[in-house]
Each structure stands twice: as C-alpha cells, then as structure tokens.
Design a protein around this motif. Structure first.
Motif: not given
Length: 295
Positions: A61-62, A65, A86, A91, A94, A97
């Motif tokens: 997920l990082t 981004t 998760r 989740l 996240s 976002s």
C-alpha cells in the motif's frame, strides 16, 4: 454474464521493484521505475504484497502511494493484496485514502496468498480451503465500510489460478490476474469461466522475463525471491522474440491484459525496449499517447 471490456490494444502492466535481491528497499527506485514505466508506455503498475518475508520489502500500500505520486496517467495498485491479513475496517481506511490519491487510477488486486506463516503471524485463522470465500465476504465488508464515507470500492482484480479464485471472480464481477501458469492452462480456465457465462472484463497473467544478457542471473533472482529452487528456467523468459511469442499465445488464449515482472532489481534501462518488443502483440506503436488510464 459480466460485461466484457474489449479493446483494440492489449493492456500492459509492470511489477514495481518493491522486493530487491541486493541492498535495502529503495523508495527512490520505485518512484523512478514508475516514472520510466509510464514514459515507456505501460498502462498500469503492480506492487507485490507480503507482511512477513525472508528479506526486507516495501509494503504494497505504501508502494502504491509512491507509484501514484510518481505518475500522471497509468493505474497503480497492489497486485495482489492479501486482504484477509488486514481487518476490514483498517483496510477500508487505507483504501479510502488511496482512492482519493489515485483520482480514478487505482488498480485493486486481491488474493489469499500461499504462505501459512503469514496467516499465523497475523493471527488470521481462516482455513486454506475457505480463504477465497472468506476473501469475498471480506471485500464486501471493506466496500460497506467505504460506503459510509461516500466512497465506492474499485472493481477488484483477483489473483489466483484455481476454482476458489474463479468463484471470487464470479461473485465480485472482478478482473482476473493469475500467475504461475502457461497459455494452455490459462485457456482451459478461461474457457471454464466462459462456459459458466462469466467473462472477466480484464484478464491476463503475470509473465516473468529478463533481458537475454542477464537471463541466468534473472532466473536466480526469481528463485531467490520466492525461495523456490528450479523455478527460474521454467518461468523466466528472455525478453526477445520468445517473450513476444508467449505473449501472443496468451492473447490467443483469451487474455486482454499482460503484466510483466522483469526479474532484476533495476529494470529501468530495459523498459522501453520491452514495450517496443511487444508492440506487435499489444497492437500499439505508441503507448505513450492517450488520457488517464483508469484502474
């Protein structure tokens, strides 16, 4: 039947280098590869996911981004996220976002993984035989949590190559993103889905490749990543006419998407040549034109 999204050009993806054989994880490299991939003409980028591994890595997920911030047009997302590891509410936060950051370019790959120790470490006790059905319900719970904030979950890409993943594709009207299978196996499974009146809008596998001059080290790279001795010669193709031939075989088998894993830590110097090599299969002479590519 799910609506089929056909295109005159093949959708082309690339895995970002979030797992390295040498050195520490490098967000700058991920950012640079993402930018170079967009310039070269790829349509989407994928970030591999694990929560526990034998070497350091950048969280999927990082990395998503980072990839989104480094690009303007192409889709980026986890490929594929082990969602069951998760909690749904965590989740959903996240994902919400990422939806805002992506502005329509989020690819959302989901799977269940194959490593029991990650489930043990996460204290997720779902039995392997039930994981795909549990993942479908998990995604629905995530989507429901998102809807309370006025957001809609993106159509998922389901990563898997067996009956459970096919049930998930059918249940969620999902795209299909399998790995570790050949054209004949892909064709058989796609025909089975079609026989059930299920046609995933986007469908196609990961292909592992390496520039011919680095082929032996590229095969060792894959074996090291997955800790699977002997898999390299079976899975890693030289990025020459043999890769183009295999890509064409998948297209003939029903694929309208292919994602490449270039089995080296830094593939930047080779991305443009690989896109050019596949131009006869993708049906495009120039991938770089066009507007934003939606996930």
């Amino acid at each position: 039947m799910a609506e089929s999204t056909e295109s005159t050009a093949l959708d082309l993806g690339l895995a970002l280098p979030t797992f390295l054989q040498f050195g520490a994880p490098d967000p700058g490299l991920v950012r640079s590869v993402a930018h170079e991939a967009e310039t070269a003409g790829f349509d989407r980028l994928w970030c591999f996911d694990h929560i526990l591994w034998h070497s350091p890595f950048i969280d999927a997920l990082t990395a998503t981004t980072i990839g989104l911030e480094a690009t303007d047009r192409i889709a980026v997302g986890p490929g594929v996220l082990q969602a069951l590891l998760r909690p749904p509410l965590v989740l959903a936060a996240s994902l919400g976002s990422l939806i805002d950051v992506a502005e329509g370019r989020l690819g959302w790959g989901l799977g269940v993984g194959e490593h029991q120790r990650e489930y043990d470490a996460a204290e997720r006790l779902t039995a392997p035989t039930h994981r795909w059905d549990a993942m479908v319900e998990h995604h629905r719970a995530v989507a429901a949590a998102l809807s309370t904030g006025g957001r809609s979950a993106p159509r998922p890409w389901i990563g898997g190559r067996g009956p459970g993943s096919q049930r998930a594709v059918a249940a969620l009207g999902a795209n299909w993103l399998p790995a570790f299978l050949g054209p004949s196996h892909f064709a058989a499974q796609f025909n089975r889905l079609s026989g059930l009146h299920i046609v995933p809008p986007m469908r196609g596998p990961f292909l592992f490749c390496c520039p011919p001059e680095h082929l032996e080290s590229g095969r060792q790279w894959l074996e090291s990543l997955y800790n699977l001795p002997g898999i390299g010669p079976r899975m890693v193709l030289p990025a020459d006419e043999r890769l183009a031939q295999r890509a064409g075989e998948f297209v003939q088998a029903g694929a309208n998407h292919l994602s490449l894993v270039v089995t080296m830590d830094d593939p930047r110097a080779h991305l443009g040549q690989i896109v050019k090599l596949l131009s006869t299969v993708t049906g495009r002479s120039d991938h770089t034109t066009g507007g934003p590519h939606r996930g």
